[in-house]
Design a protein around this motif. Structure first.
Motif, PDB file in Angstrom:
ATOM      1  N   TRP A  69       0.907  -1.133  -0.041  1.00 49.04           N
ATOM      2  CA  TRP A  69      -0.106   0.018   0.174  1.00 49.04           C
ATOM      3  C   TRP A  69       0.868   1.296   0.139  1.00 49.04           C
ATOM      4  N   PRO A  70       0.528   2.523  -0.597  1.00 48.99           N
ATOM      5  CA  PRO A  70       1.078   3.565  -0.604  1.00 48.99           C
ATOM      6  C   PRO A  70       0.989   4.542   0.810  1.00 48.99           C
ATOM      7  N   ALA A  71       2.006   5.127   0.840  1.00 55.60           N
ATOM      8  CA  ALA A  71       1.914   5.913   2.263  1.00 55.60           C
ATOM      9  C   ALA A  71       0.353   6.739   2.132  1.00 55.60           C
ATOM     10  N   GLU A  72      -0.046   6.939   3.408  1.00 57.54           N
ATOM     11  CA  GLU A  72      -1.400   7.708   3.517  1.00 57.54           C
ATOM     12  C   GLU A  72      -2.542   6.895   3.486  1.00 57.54           C
ATOM     13  N   THR A  73      -2.381   5.537   3.212  1.00 58.14           N
ATOM     14  CA  THR A  73      -3.559   4.605   3.152  1.00 58.14           C
ATOM     15  C   THR A  73      -4.063   4.860   4.382  1.00 58.14           C
ATOM     16  N   MET A  74      -5.577   4.806   4.360  1.00 60.82           N
ATOM     17  CA  MET A  74      -6.389   4.693   5.735  1.00 60.82           C
ATOM     18  C   MET A  74      -6.737   3.234   5.901  1.00 60.82           C
ATOM     19  N   ILE A  75      -6.618   3.009   7.369  1.00 63.32           N
ATOM     20  CA  ILE A  75      -6.939   1.484   7.705  1.00 63.32           C
ATOM     21  C   ILE A  75      -8.027   1.768   8.812  1.00 63.32           C
ATOM     22  N   ARG A  76      -8.885   0.955   8.701  1.00 62.30           N
ATOM     23  CA  ARG A  76      -9.851   0.735  10.049  1.00 62.30           C
ATOM     24  C   ARG A  76      -9.678  -0.693  10.634  1.00 62.30           C
ATOM     25  N   ILE A  77      -9.485  -0.846  11.726  1.00 60.89           N
ATOM     26  CA  ILE A  77      -9.293  -2.393  12.374  1.00 60.89           C
ATOM     27  C   ILE A  77     -10.666  -2.478  13.089  1.00 60.89           C
ATOM     28  N   ASN A  78     -11.357  -3.543  12.436  1.00 61.42           N
ATOM     29  CA  ASN A  78     -12.792  -3.904  13.081  1.00 61.42           C
ATOM     30  C   ASN A  78     -12.609  -4.826  14.190  1.00 61.42           C
ATOM     31  N   VAL A  79     -12.797  -3.919  15.242  1.00 63.56           N
ATOM     32  CA  VAL A  79     -12.820  -4.913  16.596  1.00 63.56           C
ATOM     33  C   VAL A  79     -13.842  -6.057  16.794  1.00 63.56           C
ATOM     34  N   ASP A  80     -15.162  -5.774  16.362  1.00 63.41           N
ATOM     35  CA  ASP A  80     -16.073  -6.563  16.441  1.00 63.41           C
ATOM     36  C   ASP A  80     -15.755  -7.783  15.829  1.00 63.41           C
ATOM     37  N   ALA A  81     -15.232  -7.742  14.502  1.00 67.47           N
ATOM     38  CA  ALA A  81     -15.073  -8.917  13.794  1.00 67.47           C
ATOM     39  C   ALA A  81     -13.823  -9.699  14.524  1.00 67.47           C
ATOM     40  N   ILE A  82     -12.750  -9.087  14.701  1.00 66.47           N
ATOM     41  CA  ILE A  82     -11.758  -9.766  15.499  1.00 66.47           C
ATOM     42  C   ILE A  82     -12.222 -10.576  16.885  1.00 66.47           C
ATOM     43  N   HIS A  83     -12.855  -9.675  17.711  1.00 65.22           N
ATOM     44  CA  HIS A  83     -13.347 -10.380  18.826  1.00 65.22           C
ATOM     45  C   HIS A  83     -14.200 -11.569  18.814  1.00 65.22           C
ATOM     46  N   ASN A  84     -14.938 -11.634  17.468  1.00 64.03           N
ATOM     47  CA  ASN A  84     -16.050 -12.585  17.516  1.00 64.03           C
ATOM     48  C   ASN A  84     -15.419 -13.599  16.458  1.00 64.03           C
ATOM     49  N   ASN A  85     -14.326 -13.921  16.220  1.00 69.19           N
ATOM     50  CA  ASN A  85     -13.738 -14.836  15.098  1.00 69.19           C
ATOM     51  C   ASN A  85     -13.454 -16.153  15.825  1.00 69.19           C
ATOM     52  N   GLY A  86     -14.123 -17.338  15.385  1.00 68.20           N
ATOM     53  CA  GLY A  86     -13.872 -18.575  15.915  1.00 68.20           C
ATOM     54  C   GLY A  86     -12.417 -19.109  15.716  1.00 68.20           C
ATOM     55  N   GLU A  87     -11.746 -18.365  14.997  1.00 64.71           N
ATOM     56  CA  GLU A  87     -10.188 -19.198  14.750  1.00 64.71           C
ATOM     57  C   GLU A  87      -9.593 -18.468  16.049  1.00 64.71           C
ATOM     58  N   TYR A  88      -9.892 -17.508  16.706  1.00 64.66           N
ATOM     59  CA  TYR A  88      -9.286 -16.901  17.980  1.00 64.66           C
ATOM     60  C   TYR A  88     -10.066 -17.148  19.192  1.00 64.66           C
ATOM     61  N   TRP A  89     -11.202 -17.602  19.100  1.00 63.77           N
ATOM     62  CA  TRP A  89     -12.015 -17.654  20.544  1.00 63.77           C
ATOM     63  C   TRP A  89     -12.648 -18.945  20.208  1.00 63.77           C
ATOM     64  N   ASP A  90     -13.056 -19.829  21.287  1.00 68.39           N
ATOM     65  CA  ASP A  90     -13.680 -20.970  21.323  1.00 68.39           C
ATOM     66  C   ASP A  90     -15.018 -20.311  21.515  1.00 68.39           C
ATOM     67  N   ASP A  91     -15.926 -21.053  20.730  1.00 64.14           N
ATOM     68  CA  ASP A  91     -17.419 -20.538  21.029  1.00 64.14           C
ATOM     69  C   ASP A  91     -17.557 -19.116  20.874  1.00 64.14           C
TER      70      ASP A  91
END
Ligand code: HEM
Length: 540
Positions: free
Chosen positions: A434-456
């Motif tokens: 990605w070039p400099a100045e690219t804007m990113i948003r980290i989706n907390v909801d998605a990461i907190h509710n992902n079955g690969e990181y959390w049991d059930d």
């Protein structure tokens, strides 16, 4: 003269041609962008605002959920600028590195921060500050004060004091003999509580929004405070809330729309007027406190609020004055503008986040009676059935299950659903360069509710946090963000949440009025609980 050469129809043709050129250029750029990712189709000028406003009712959480489900773990969308949404821990590792060498402290691209610059808040305080030197300096003083033992002590003192005040209002409104009402919108009370709490902790001045709300509800009896004082502080706190809820418009809505499109222009003018009012109020509070400090004899102790700590930092009244490193930049005292920035940021970042978190805790407890029972056992054990003694810092250390509940609620239903970073230099993220100045948003909801990181992941299970040796996968629990910009108020927030849970449930039985009703929220900068109707009774 020139106008005579043009007929009306010529003007119209000119406008149409300009529009066609603009739209063609917009879509040319869109279809030839680097690393095209899936995402909602954008519109000229508005980007994906129509989808956010019309399809998702201006609700960020719904917007993110919908697009994540539809487009997968790496998608893009546009408001004023292009934004890449990251939904996996593997994608955020670099951005959330906790090392001082982490280059990612920028939250907004230059284009994206134009609105904040216009408001005069860019590179001031902490939240909107991306000038490395100034951000470090401000954050240093904020963290130094807020993480000090005397501040934690001050926090528990005020939680007890304000809880007693809340208790007296509830007693009069809902519990007194003959009182017919036992039902209330508890989320509004929590908003007023955290307002009064953060204002007194950070400025040392009392606000009386709980008293104001009591007066609104109580027909006969009024709070024991001068009504002018209640009105004045309520106005200030209301202005801060308005600021917080309207801020995203200055990031997501283009300057063109804000300046010329009546709907956004009116909102934007109103916002600026409101900000001027807040700044004036803050300035007068700082000036008054400087005066009070000057008038306090050197042998008299000063109050422990954040404002006083930052005014005296690096002056002869600072208790650590002689133990400081010989670094001229960190050694200088703070200016009023810097102090205003950090106090203001602390107030806006620390109020709604905590208030909504505790509302969500009440909601989940009402739906999980087993969890509630286990929590009550812990509370009764810690307080030995004493329903009135003040809560202490050591109680907080012993309320491990309450802490586990606060974390589990934040995991399954985070108050801050996404947060941003902007790339300072070209880099590889999520498998793309990605070039400099690219804007990113980290989706907390998605990461907190992902079955690969959390049991059930869909199961509300506070017990997962108290299993011996349990540690969530790195970056999979980011309720407070991460990396160098991680929330500096996280310790205070946890103290506040655990203390409030303990004080509330030690004394009251709290249940939802309608267990089948969905949780009513609106998601902007934070996901806010719009209302939460409960019935309260004294516990036996
Ligand atoms: C449950 C309560 C809270 C939650 C969920 C929360 C969450 C967050 C999150 C997600 C961030 C962004 C971090 C990042 O970009 O990596 C943040 C930043 C921040 N928070 Fe909190 N917060 C809470 C309470 C507080 C409190 C009580 C205070 C202060 C009194 C506070 C002050 C701040 C400040 C000043 C920042 C900006 C840090 C920076 O940009 O360097 N927060 N918070």
């Amino acid at each position: 003269m020139i106008s005579k050469l043009f007929e009306n129809s010529d003007y119209l043709s000119l406008i149409v041609i300009t529009l066609i050129i603009y739209v063609t250029n917009y879509y040319y750029k869109y279809f030839t962008r680097v690393n095209p990712l899936p995402g909602p189709f954008p519109f000229p000028y508005f980007g994906n605002l129509p989808q956010l406003y019309i399809l998702h009712g201006r609700d960020n959480k719904k917007f993110f959920d919908y697009n994540h489900k539809k487009y997968g773990d790496l998608f893009e969308f546009r408001f004023d600028t292009r934004i890449i949404a990251l939904n996996r821990v593997e994608h955020v590792v670099k951005l959330l590195l906790a090392s001082s060498k982490n280059p990612y402290i920028k939250k907004f691209s230059n284009k994206d921060s134009k609105g904040f610059h216009e408001l005069g808040i860019l590179n001031k305080g902490i939240l909107m500050n991306q000038d490395l030197k100034s951000w470090r300096y401000n954050r240093h003083f904020f963290s130094q004060a807020i993480l000090s033992p005397k501040f934690a002590n001050e926090a528990t003192h005020w939680i007890n004091t304000l809880f007693n005040e809340l208790d007296s209002y509830w007693d009069k409104l809902y519990l007194k003999d003959g009182s017919i009402k036992k039902q209330m919108n508890i989320s509004t009370w929590f908003n007023q509580f955290t307002n009064d709490m953060i204002v007194v902790l950070l400025t040392g001045e009392r606000s009386y929004t709980m008293a104001g709300y009591f007066n609104e509800l109580s027909e006969n009896e009024k709070a024991d405070r001068p009504s002018a004082l209640i009105d004045e502080t309520a106005k200030f706190v209301h202005a801060i809330r308005k600021y917080f809820m309207g801020l995203l418009m200055f990031q997501f809505v283009s300057p063109f729309l804000r300046h010329y499109f009546p709907y956004f222009k009116n909102k934007s003018d109103d916002f600026i007027q409101n900000l001027n009012f807040i700044n004036q109020r803050m300035d007068s509070i700082i000036k008054r406190r400087r005066q009070e400090i000057e008038n306090t004899p050197l042998n008299k102790p000063l109050p422990n609020d954040l404002l006083t700590s930052t005014i005296v930092a690096n002056t002869s009244r600072d208790v650590n004055y002689n133990n400081k490193p010989d670094d001229k930049e960190v050694m200088r005292p703070m200016t009023d503008l810097e102090i205003r920035g950090i106090i203001f940021d602390g107030i806006i970042a620390g109020t709604d986040t905590t208030a909504n978190s505790i509302s969500f805790v009440v909601y989940y407890l009402a739906h999980y009676p087993d969890v509630k029972m286990k929590m009550l056992d812990e509370i009764d054990r810690v307080f030995q059935d004493d329903k009135t003694r003040p809560i202490t810092e050591s109680d907080v250390l012993n309320l491990k299950y309450c802490e586990a509940i606060a974390k589990e609620v934040a995991r399954i239903f985070p108050v801050v659903t996404s947060f941003s970073r902007s790339l300072e230099k070209p880099d590889e993220i999520g498998g793309y360069q990605w070039p400099a100045e690219t804007m990113i948003r980290i989706n907390v909801d998605a990461i907190h509710n992902n079955g690969e990181y959390w049991d059930d992941p869909d199961k509300f299970n506070p017990d997962r946090w108290i299993i011996e040796g349990f540690e969530p996968k790195k970056n999979s629990f980011i309720m407070f963000g991460g990396g160098l910009r991680i929330c500096p108020g996280r310790r205070l927030a946890m103290i506040e949440l655990v203390c409030l849970m303990a004080l509330l449930f030690r004394k009251y039985d709290i249940d939802l009025l309608d267990k089948n009703a969905p949780l009513k929220t609106k998601s902007g900068v934070v996901t806010a609980c719009i209302e939460l109707f409960v019935e309260i009774n004294l516990r036996n």
